[in-house]
Design an enzyme around this catalytic site. Structure first.
Site, PDB file in Angstrom:
ATOM      1  CB  SER A  96      -1.040  -0.107   1.168  1.00 56.00           C
ATOM      2  OG  SER A  96      -1.579  -1.350   1.214  1.00 56.00           O
ATOM      3  CE  LYS A 171      -4.789  -1.638   1.394  1.00 59.92           C
ATOM      4  NZ  LYS A 171      -5.778  -2.441   2.133  1.00 59.92           N
ATOM      5  CE  LYS A 240       1.484   2.016   4.438  1.00 56.57           C
ATOM      6  NZ  LYS A 240       1.615   0.642   3.842  1.00 56.57           N
TER       7      LYS A 240
HETATM    8  P1  NAD Z   1       5.052  -6.617   7.774  1.00 57.70           P
HETATM    9  O1  NAD Z   1       5.755  -5.633   8.234  1.00 57.70           O
HETATM   10  O2  NAD Z   1       4.413  -7.833   8.378  1.00 57.70           O
HETATM   11  O3  NAD Z   1       5.865  -7.297   6.461  1.00 57.70           O
HETATM   12  C1  NAD Z   1       6.759  -6.454   5.377  1.00 57.70           C
HETATM   13  C2  NAD Z   1       8.012  -7.425   5.254  1.00 57.70           C
HETATM   14  O4  NAD Z   1       8.992  -6.503   4.358  1.00 57.70           O
HETATM   15  C3  NAD Z   1       8.694  -8.107   6.493  1.00 57.70           C
HETATM   16  O5  NAD Z   1       9.078  -9.374   6.301  1.00 57.70           O
HETATM   17  C4  NAD Z   1      10.135  -7.078   6.381  1.00 57.70           C
HETATM   18  O6  NAD Z   1      11.177  -7.937   6.891  1.00 57.70           O
HETATM   19  C5  NAD Z   1      10.230  -6.728   4.971  1.00 57.70           C
HETATM   20  N1  NAD Z   1      11.083  -5.857   4.321  1.00 57.70           N
HETATM   21  C6  NAD Z   1      11.301  -4.493   5.155  1.00 57.70           C
HETATM   22  N2  NAD Z   1      11.949  -3.709   4.504  1.00 57.70           N
HETATM   23  C7  NAD Z   1      12.692  -4.386   3.601  1.00 57.70           C
HETATM   24  C8  NAD Z   1      13.697  -4.486   2.496  1.00 57.70           C
HETATM   25  N3  NAD Z   1      14.425  -3.234   2.392  1.00 57.70           N
HETATM   26  N4  NAD Z   1      13.916  -5.246   1.739  1.00 57.70           N
HETATM   27  C9  NAD Z   1      13.173  -6.640   1.747  1.00 57.70           C
HETATM   28  N5  NAD Z   1      12.222  -6.899   2.595  1.00 57.70           N
HETATM   29  C10 NAD Z   1      11.902  -5.873   3.491  1.00 57.70           C
HETATM   30  O7  NAD Z   1       3.819  -6.030   6.612  1.00 57.70           O
HETATM   31  P2  NAD Z   1       2.313  -6.560   6.276  1.00 57.70           P
HETATM   32  O8  NAD Z   1       1.480  -6.309   7.366  1.00 57.70           O
HETATM   33  O9  NAD Z   1       2.740  -7.895   5.548  1.00 57.70           O
HETATM   34  O10 NAD Z   1       2.266  -5.528   4.937  1.00 57.70           O
HETATM   35  C11 NAD Z   1       2.788  -5.483   3.938  1.00 57.70           C
HETATM   36  C12 NAD Z   1       2.154  -4.314   3.106  1.00 57.70           C
HETATM   37  O11 NAD Z   1       0.667  -4.721   2.703  1.00 57.70           O
HETATM   38  C13 NAD Z   1       1.949  -2.860   3.588  1.00 57.70           C
HETATM   39  O12 NAD Z   1       2.123  -1.966   2.492  1.00 57.70           O
HETATM   40  C14 NAD Z   1       0.680  -2.934   4.088  1.00 57.70           C
HETATM   41  O13 NAD Z   1       0.237  -1.693   4.266  1.00 57.70           O
HETATM   42  C15 NAD Z   1      -0.106  -3.801   3.335  1.00 57.70           C
HETATM   43  N6  NAD Z   1      -1.289  -4.504   3.784  1.00 57.70           N
HETATM   44  C16 NAD Z   1      -1.300  -5.086   5.070  1.00 57.70           C
HETATM   45  C17 NAD Z   1      -2.513  -5.874   5.452  1.00 57.70           C
HETATM   46  C18 NAD Z   1      -2.464  -6.584   6.824  1.00 57.70           C
HETATM   47  O14 NAD Z   1      -3.516  -6.945   7.531  1.00 57.70           O
HETATM   48  N7  NAD Z   1      -1.380  -6.807   7.324  1.00 57.70           N
HETATM   49  C19 NAD Z   1      -3.510  -5.860   4.623  1.00 57.70           C
HETATM   50  C20 NAD Z   1      -3.479  -5.066   3.517  1.00 57.70           C
HETATM   51  C21 NAD Z   1      -2.462  -4.480   2.861  1.00 57.70           C
END
Ligand code: NAD
Length: 296
Positions: A96, A171, A240
């Site tokens: 997102s 989104k 965010k």
């Molecule tokens: P999260 O923090 O659980 O996962 C993010 C992952 O990215 C982690 O494994 C982290 O180690 C990795 N990461 C961070 N920096 C990095 C880099 N430089 N290189 C490679 N990997 C890196 O987050 P999430 O909840 O999985 O969310 C991910 C995205 O999806 C976000 O943009 C969030 O807004 C969106 N989203 C989340 C949800 C939810 O319910 N959790 C739902 C819809 C959308």
């Protein structure tokens, strides 16, 4: 087909696992979290040491990263996706992020003959696990069509919204509403408990009434009433998304007074140190202020 996946977090891990189930997919993974990569490798994925290395072996690349700054750094630089990528590939950013950032990344990719589409999702960790996410896609129709089979392994409802960045814009609107609804559910449940109502009874009745919402239904039953706030959608990430809504609104001269208040509720939760907990943990702010406990 070789598919690369970057960002093996709360959402990315179950999404990558769904791709692994397909006999048609050879999965390559990268994350800065070595433990997350090792877990997927043990299940059959091939680990990569950089986005560049992953791009060199993948036909389709998916990113599921926390924010636009991380997406941009994953794309660019010596070890970035663009350094290892080649014409004919497609990069799908499912994080997102702001539409403006996506449009910038799409232009850089295009210059190398690489298709770039934005495909943020809704449905949470439960939807990611079940492969039933709603996916909002922005980009060229032909590029979107070409990756339909991959998107269908991750989601049930796939909507092509329009050109580059339109998936992100949709989104932002969705998560503005999610943040407002979640902040409203927290204060309303606290009022109810202070009035002597049982939270379970409130949930059962409001679920069937005009005050219902996804935030009430999914977050009250699965998180608040279980007093368990791990493994969901982090407060930091919703903050965010509300920031993205406020920035978009500022650039378009649209006032968002209700959204601004919701964002401040999330700011209070962050200040309390709840940033990594699920968004439903905003209720702890109101519980502390009012000295009532909705959680069991
Ligand atoms: P999260 O923090 O659980 O996962 C993010 C992952 O990215 C982690 O494994 C982290 O180690 C990795 N990461 C961070 N920096 C990095 C880099 N430089 N290189 C490679 N990997 C890196 O987050 P999430 O909840 O999985 O969310 C991910 C995205 O999806 C976000 O943009 C969030 O807004 C969106 N989203 C989340 C949800 C939810 O319910 N959790 C739902 C819809 C959308």
């Amino acid at each position: 087909m070789n598919v690369g996946f970057i960002g093996i977090g709360a959402m990315g891990k179950p999404m990558a696992q769904n791709l692994l189930k397909s006999a048609k997919v050879q999965l390559y993974v990268y994350d800065i979290n070595a433990a997350a990569v090792a877990e997927l490798a043990a299940q059959g994925a091939t680990p990569c040491r950089s986005p560049r290395e992953l791009a060199a072996v993948s036909a389709v690349i998916i990113m599921m990263l926390p924010n636009a700054a991380i997406v941009e750094s994953t794309m660019t630089g010596e070890q970035g996706l663009l350094a290892g990528g080649k014409a004919g590939q497609t990069i799908i950013d499912m994080s997102s992020v702001a539409a403006t950032s996506t449009q910038k990344m799409a232009a850089l990719a295009q210059a190398k003959g690489i298709d770039y589409i934005d495909a943020p999702v809704s449905g949470g960790v439960a939807g990611a696990t079940a492969g039933t996410l709603t996916i909002m896609v922005g980009g060229e129709a032909a590029a979107v069509e070409a990756v339909q089979p991959v998107l269908q392994m991750l989601g049930k409802k796939i909507y092509h919204v329009g050109g580059s960045g339109t998936g992100d814009s949709l989104k932002v609107v969705n998560n503005l509403l999610l943040g407002i609804n979640m902040a409203a559910v927290a204060e309303a449940l606290v009022l109810g408990v202070k009035s002597g109502l049982d939270p379970q009874v409130m949930l059962e009745i409001i679920k069937e009434s005009s005050g219902r919402s996804y935030a009430l239904e999914a977050k009250t039953a699965n998180f608040i009433l279980k007093n368990s706030f791990g493994g969901g959608f982090a407060i930091d990430l919703e903050y965010k998304d509300l920031e993205l809504a406020m920035e978009t609104a500022k650039s378009l001269d649209v006032p968002l007074p209700v959204g601004a208040t919701a964002q401040q509720v999330f700011a209070m939760a962050k200040a309390k140190g709840l940033g990594r907990e699920d968004i439903s943990a905003v209720i702890k702010v109101w519980e502390e202020l009012t000295r009532v406990q909705v959680r069991k």
